[in-house]
Every structure is written in C-alpha cells, then in structure tokens.
Design a protein around this motif. Structure first.
Motif, PDB file in Angstrom:
ATOM      1  N   VAL A 165       0.844  -1.195   0.000  1.00  0.00           N
ATOM      2  CA  VAL A 165       0.000   0.000   0.000  1.00  0.00           C
ATOM      3  C   VAL A 165       0.880   1.244   0.000  1.00  0.00           C
ATOM      4  CG1 VAL A 165      -1.675   1.335   1.374  1.00  0.00           C
ATOM      5  CG2 VAL A 165      -1.945  -1.140   1.118  1.00  0.00           C
ATOM      6  N   VAL A 166       0.468   2.250  -0.747  1.00  0.00           N
ATOM      7  CA  VAL A 166       1.120   3.562  -0.751  1.00  0.00           C
ATOM      8  C   VAL A 166       0.083   4.547  -0.230  1.00  0.00           C
ATOM      9  CG1 VAL A 166       2.271   5.316  -2.143  1.00  0.00           C
ATOM     10  CG2 VAL A 166       2.514   2.890  -2.742  1.00  0.00           C
ATOM     11  N   SER A 167       0.412   5.223   0.864  1.00  0.00           N
ATOM     12  CA  SER A 167      -0.585   6.057   1.531  1.00  0.00           C
ATOM     13  C   SER A 167      -0.007   7.423   1.878  1.00  0.00           C
ATOM     14  CB  SER A 167      -1.090   5.328   2.794  1.00  0.00           C
ATOM     15  OG  SER A 167      -2.247   5.949   3.295  1.00  0.00           O
ATOM     16  N   GLY A 168      -0.851   8.269   2.428  1.00  0.00           N
ATOM     17  CA  GLY A 168      -0.455   9.619   2.815  1.00  0.00           C
ATOM     18  C   GLY A 168      -1.577  10.599   2.520  1.00  0.00           C
ATOM     19  N   GLY A 169      -1.347  11.848   2.819  1.00  0.00           N
ATOM     20  CA  GLY A 169      -2.369  12.869   2.679  1.00  0.00           C
ATOM     21  C   GLY A 169      -2.625  13.284   1.237  1.00  0.00           C
ATOM     22  N   LEU A 170      -3.568  14.174   1.082  1.00  0.00           N
ATOM     23  CA  LEU A 170      -3.947  14.723  -0.219  1.00  0.00           C
ATOM     24  C   LEU A 170      -2.761  15.449  -0.856  1.00  0.00           C
ATOM     25  CD1 LEU A 170      -6.190  15.555  -2.271  1.00  0.00           C
ATOM     26  CD2 LEU A 170      -6.594  17.543  -0.823  1.00  0.00           C
ATOM     27  N   GLY A 171      -2.459  15.117  -2.119  1.00  0.00           N
ATOM     28  CA  GLY A 171      -1.427  15.825  -2.862  1.00  0.00           C
ATOM     29  C   GLY A 171      -0.005  15.478  -2.482  1.00  0.00           C
ATOM     30  N   VAL A 172       0.198  14.359  -1.790  1.00  0.00           N
ATOM     31  CA  VAL A 172       1.535  14.021  -1.309  1.00  0.00           C
ATOM     32  C   VAL A 172       2.375  13.281  -2.359  1.00  0.00           C
ATOM     33  CG1 VAL A 172       1.088  11.768  -0.242  1.00  0.00           C
ATOM     34  CG2 VAL A 172       2.690  13.341   0.837  1.00  0.00           C
ATOM     35  N   GLY A 173       1.754  12.795  -3.441  1.00  0.00           N
ATOM     36  CA  GLY A 173       2.511  12.165  -4.518  1.00  0.00           C
ATOM     37  C   GLY A 173       2.309  10.672  -4.681  1.00  0.00           C
ATOM     38  N   LYS A 174       1.220  10.138  -4.177  1.00  0.00           N
ATOM     39  CA  LYS A 174       0.976   8.689  -4.254  1.00  0.00           C
ATOM     40  C   LYS A 174       0.802   8.214  -5.700  1.00  0.00           C
ATOM     41  CE  LYS A 174      -2.569   9.226  -1.572  1.00  0.00           C
ATOM     42  NZ  LYS A 174      -2.424  10.651  -1.251  1.00  0.00           N
ATOM     43  N   THR A 175       0.012   8.936  -6.477  1.00  0.00           N
ATOM     44  CA  THR A 175      -0.214   8.575  -7.874  1.00  0.00           C
ATOM     45  C   THR A 175       1.094   8.654  -8.656  1.00  0.00           C
ATOM     46  OG1 THR A 175      -2.484   9.405  -7.748  1.00  0.00           O
ATOM     47  CG2 THR A 175      -1.552   9.140  -9.953  1.00  0.00           C
ATOM     48  N   THR A 176       1.873   9.682  -8.408  1.00  0.00           N
ATOM     49  CA  THR A 176       3.169   9.859  -9.071  1.00  0.00           C
ATOM     50  C   THR A 176       4.125   8.736  -8.695  1.00  0.00           C
ATOM     51  OG1 THR A 176       2.843  12.253  -9.067  1.00  0.00           O
ATOM     52  CG2 THR A 176       5.099  11.464  -9.382  1.00  0.00           C
ATOM     53  N   PHE A 177       4.167   8.379  -7.417  1.00  0.00           N
ATOM     54  CA  PHE A 177       5.029   7.309  -6.896  1.00  0.00           C
ATOM     55  C   PHE A 177       4.753   5.998  -7.626  1.00  0.00           C
ATOM     56  CE2 PHE A 177       6.020   3.895  -3.919  1.00  0.00           C
ATOM     57  CZ  PHE A 177       7.146   4.321  -3.225  1.00  0.00           C
ATOM     58  N   ILE A 178       3.481   5.626  -7.712  1.00  0.00           N
ATOM     59  CA  ILE A 178       3.118   4.366  -8.368  1.00  0.00           C
ATOM     60  C   ILE A 178       3.401   4.445  -9.865  1.00  0.00           C
ATOM     61  CG2 ILE A 178       1.158   2.886  -8.977  1.00  0.00           C
ATOM     62  CD1 ILE A 178       0.068   3.448  -6.127  1.00  0.00           C
ATOM     63  N   GLY A 179       3.092   5.570 -10.490  1.00  0.00           N
ATOM     64  CA  GLY A 179       3.337   5.729 -11.921  1.00  0.00           C
ATOM     65  C   GLY A 179       4.806   5.677 -12.293  1.00  0.00           C
ATOM     66  N   ALA A 180       5.686   6.101 -11.378  1.00  0.00           N
ATOM     67  CA  ALA A 180       7.122   6.136 -11.671  1.00  0.00           C
ATOM     68  C   ALA A 180       7.735   4.744 -11.728  1.00  0.00           C
ATOM     69  CB  ALA A 180       7.848   6.972 -10.616  1.00  0.00           C
ATOM     70  N   ILE A 181       7.136   3.766 -11.059  1.00  0.00           N
ATOM     71  CA  ILE A 181       7.752   2.439 -10.955  1.00  0.00           C
ATOM     72  C   ILE A 181       6.968   1.352 -11.678  1.00  0.00           C
ATOM     73  CG2 ILE A 181       6.613   1.735  -8.791  1.00  0.00           C
ATOM     74  CD1 ILE A 181      10.334   1.248  -9.279  1.00  0.00           C
ATOM     75  N   SER A 182       5.686   1.576 -11.932  1.00  0.00           N
ATOM     76  CA  SER A 182       4.846   0.511 -12.472  1.00  0.00           C
ATOM     77  C   SER A 182       5.290   0.083 -13.864  1.00  0.00           C
ATOM     78  CB  SER A 182       3.380   0.959 -12.532  1.00  0.00           C
ATOM     79  OG  SER A 182       2.567  -0.089 -13.031  1.00  0.00           O
ATOM     80  N   GLU A 183       5.373  -1.239 -14.067  1.00  0.00           N
ATOM     81  CA  GLU A 183       5.748  -1.774 -15.371  1.00  0.00           C
ATOM     82  C   GLU A 183       4.546  -1.900 -16.300  1.00  0.00           C
ATOM     83  OE1 GLU A 183       7.454  -5.359 -13.929  1.00  0.00           O
ATOM     84  OE2 GLU A 183       5.545  -6.427 -13.856  1.00  0.00           O
ATOM     85  N   ILE A 184       3.361  -1.708 -15.750  1.00  0.00           N
ATOM     86  CA  ILE A 184       2.145  -1.674 -16.559  1.00  0.00           C
ATOM     87  C   ILE A 184       1.603  -0.251 -16.537  1.00  0.00           C
ATOM     88  CG2 ILE A 184       1.560  -4.099 -16.107  1.00  0.00           C
ATOM     89  CD1 ILE A 184      -0.543  -3.042 -14.064  1.00  0.00           C
ATOM     90  N   GLU A 185       0.707   0.043 -17.451  1.00  0.00           N
ATOM     91  CA  GLU A 185       0.043   1.347 -17.410  1.00  0.00           C
ATOM     92  C   GLU A 185      -0.731   1.424 -16.105  1.00  0.00           C
ATOM     93  OE1 GLU A 185      -0.948   5.101 -18.607  1.00  0.00           O
ATOM     94  OE2 GLU A 185       0.363   3.722 -19.691  1.00  0.00           O
ATOM     95  N   PRO A 186      -0.357   2.352 -15.204  1.00  0.00           N
ATOM     96  CA  PRO A 186      -1.038   2.366 -13.906  1.00  0.00           C
ATOM     97  C   PRO A 186      -2.505   2.754 -14.028  1.00  0.00           C
ATOM     98  CG  PRO A 186       0.560   4.167 -14.053  1.00  0.00           C
ATOM     99  CD  PRO A 186       0.668   3.373 -15.315  1.00  0.00           C
ATOM    100  N   LEU A 187      -3.296   2.149 -13.189  1.00  0.00           N
ATOM    101  CA  LEU A 187      -4.708   2.518 -13.082  1.00  0.00           C
ATOM    102  C   LEU A 187      -4.810   3.628 -12.057  1.00  0.00           C
ATOM    103  CD1 LEU A 187      -7.845   1.969 -13.316  1.00  0.00           C
ATOM    104  CD2 LEU A 187      -7.525   0.463 -11.355  1.00  0.00           C
ATOM    105  N   ASP A 188      -5.502   4.676 -12.387  1.00  0.00           N
ATOM    106  CA  ASP A 188      -5.774   5.696 -11.377  1.00  0.00           C
ATOM    107  C   ASP A 188      -7.235   6.100 -11.477  1.00  0.00           C
ATOM    108  OD1 ASP A 188      -6.169   8.082 -13.097  1.00  0.00           O
ATOM    109  OD2 ASP A 188      -4.027   7.901 -13.510  1.00  0.00           O
ATOM    110  N   THR A 189      -7.712   6.654 -10.399  1.00  0.00           N
ATOM    111  CA  THR A 189      -9.101   7.126 -10.378  1.00  0.00           C
ATOM    112  C   THR A 189      -9.092   8.624 -10.098  1.00  0.00           C
ATOM    113  OG1 THR A 189      -9.273   6.521  -8.028  1.00  0.00           O
ATOM    114  CG2 THR A 189     -10.031   4.892  -9.649  1.00  0.00           C
ATOM    115  N   GLU A 190      -8.306   9.333 -10.896  1.00  0.00           N
ATOM    116  CA  GLU A 190      -8.193  10.783 -10.754  1.00  0.00           C
ATOM    117  C   GLU A 190      -9.477  11.457 -11.251  1.00  0.00           C
ATOM    118  OE1 GLU A 190      -5.056  12.898  -9.894  1.00  0.00           O
ATOM    119  OE2 GLU A 190      -5.138  11.054  -8.737  1.00  0.00           O
ATOM    120  N   ALA A 191      -9.941  12.389 -10.462  1.00  0.00           N
ATOM    121  CA  ALA A 191     -11.103  13.195 -10.850  1.00  0.00           C
ATOM    122  C   ALA A 191     -10.765  14.664 -10.629  1.00  0.00           C
ATOM    123  CB  ALA A 191     -12.330  12.797 -10.029  1.00  0.00           C
TER     124      ALA A 191
END
Length: 198
Positions: free
Chosen positions: A16-42
C-alpha cells in the motif's frame, strides 16, 4: 507430454502507498509501475471547497477518489502489486479494504503540509502494520533533517524514515526496498524471540 507449463508464476505481494492529499501517491506508483497504472483521478471541483484542504497545494487540479494501482516484478518469483489510497479524510472508509492482505505500507510525507501525514501514520500504527515514512521532495519546499521529521510525527526508532522523489524510478525503488527490509525485520523478530526462549 504432461501439458504443464514450466513457466514460473511470481508470488503476488500487496503493498500500500498512503499519505495525505497531494503528497505524490499517484506519481510514486506511476514512476515504478511496469504496466500502465490505473488511477481514479477526478477533477477537483467547487464541491470540495471547505471539505478538502488544498493549503500548500493550490495548483492541484485532480485528486484520487478511490485508488491507484500498479505492478512491478522484482524478479521471476515476486511481483509487487501497489495500491494507492485516496488522501482525503472523506474517503478513508476505503482504507480498510485497500489495506486488507497487504504486507506493508509506504507512507509519503510532504513537509510543507506535515499535518496531512498524521491520519496515515496513526492508522498504520493502530493496525500494527509495518510501514516506512518516505519524505517526498517538492521543488521549492524547505528541506528538513529526517530526524526532525521523525520527531514532528512522533515516530518510534523502529520506523525507517527516508528521503524520496516520487518522480524518480530509482528513488521509488529504494523506498520499496526499505519497506521490504522493514517487513523482513518485523517478521524475523518473533522467530528470534522464539529461538531465545528455547
């Protein structure tokens, strides 16, 4: 011919990658994922005004509303499945489901808004789950000594605190490596205690 494949199927490990709003969780996962990361950005809309604090991250225009997901294969035998939690308090009800079965957690911290880190730290301390704190780098943000961050959050000496740049694959890899070391240490501790009792 048996029809069986000799292909190794890697062990799936949930992180799990956690933390507050705007802390960089989506960026963290996107930087390392070998697949196209799934996000639920709105898009952040007027509805969230007064509900979600954007102090310090006023330029943020989107936010995770359910989860982020990515995968990284460490070697042919182990694959990490990365689940990012939403940062807003109003979505914290999702955390129990996202954390279930996880081996450990990387909690990201933003020193510009260190108070946003408390809910995640409190949650994982209460759960007794192994976690590391990764202090994310933001351009123009004041840097603090890691021990100052540890003290500000009241973290015990057993919790690793490290610097991280969620945009950089190598830095994310190091953060995940620190978490795996922490998990191994926590899991080995009962075995060491049991050996001492014998």
């Amino acid at each position: 011919m048996s029809g069986r494949s000799d292909r190794i199927v890697p062990l799936a490990v949930k992180i799990v990658v956690s933390g507050g709003l705007g802390v960089g969780k989506t960026t963290f996962i996107g930087a390392i994922s070998e697949i196209e990361p799934l996000d639920t950005e709105a898009a952040i809309t007027q509805v969230s005004v007064g509900v979600d604090s954007l102090d310090g991250v006023e330029s943020k225009t989107t936010t995770t509303v359910a989860l982020d997901f990515g995968r990284i294969t460490l070697d042919p035998t182990i694959a990490l499945y990365l689940f990012g939690t939403p940062g807003q308090d109003r979505f914290s009800f999702l955390w129990d489901d996202l954390v279930e079965g996880a081996l450990g957690t990387v909690v990201l911290a933003d020193t510009r808004r260190i108070e946003e880190c408390f809910p995640a730290v409190d949650y994982f301390e209460t759960q007794g789950a192994p976690f590391v704190l990764a202090v994310n780098h933001f351009d123009g943000a004041e840097r603090f000594e890691l021990e100052e961050v540890r003290e500000a959050l009241g973290l015990g000496r057993d919790v690793p605190v490290l610097e991280c740049d969620a945009r950089e694959r190598a830095s994310v890899r190091d953060g995940l490596g620190a978490l795996m070391d922490r998990v191994i240490g926590v899991r080995a501790a009962p075995d060491r205690r049991a050996a001492m009792v014998r």
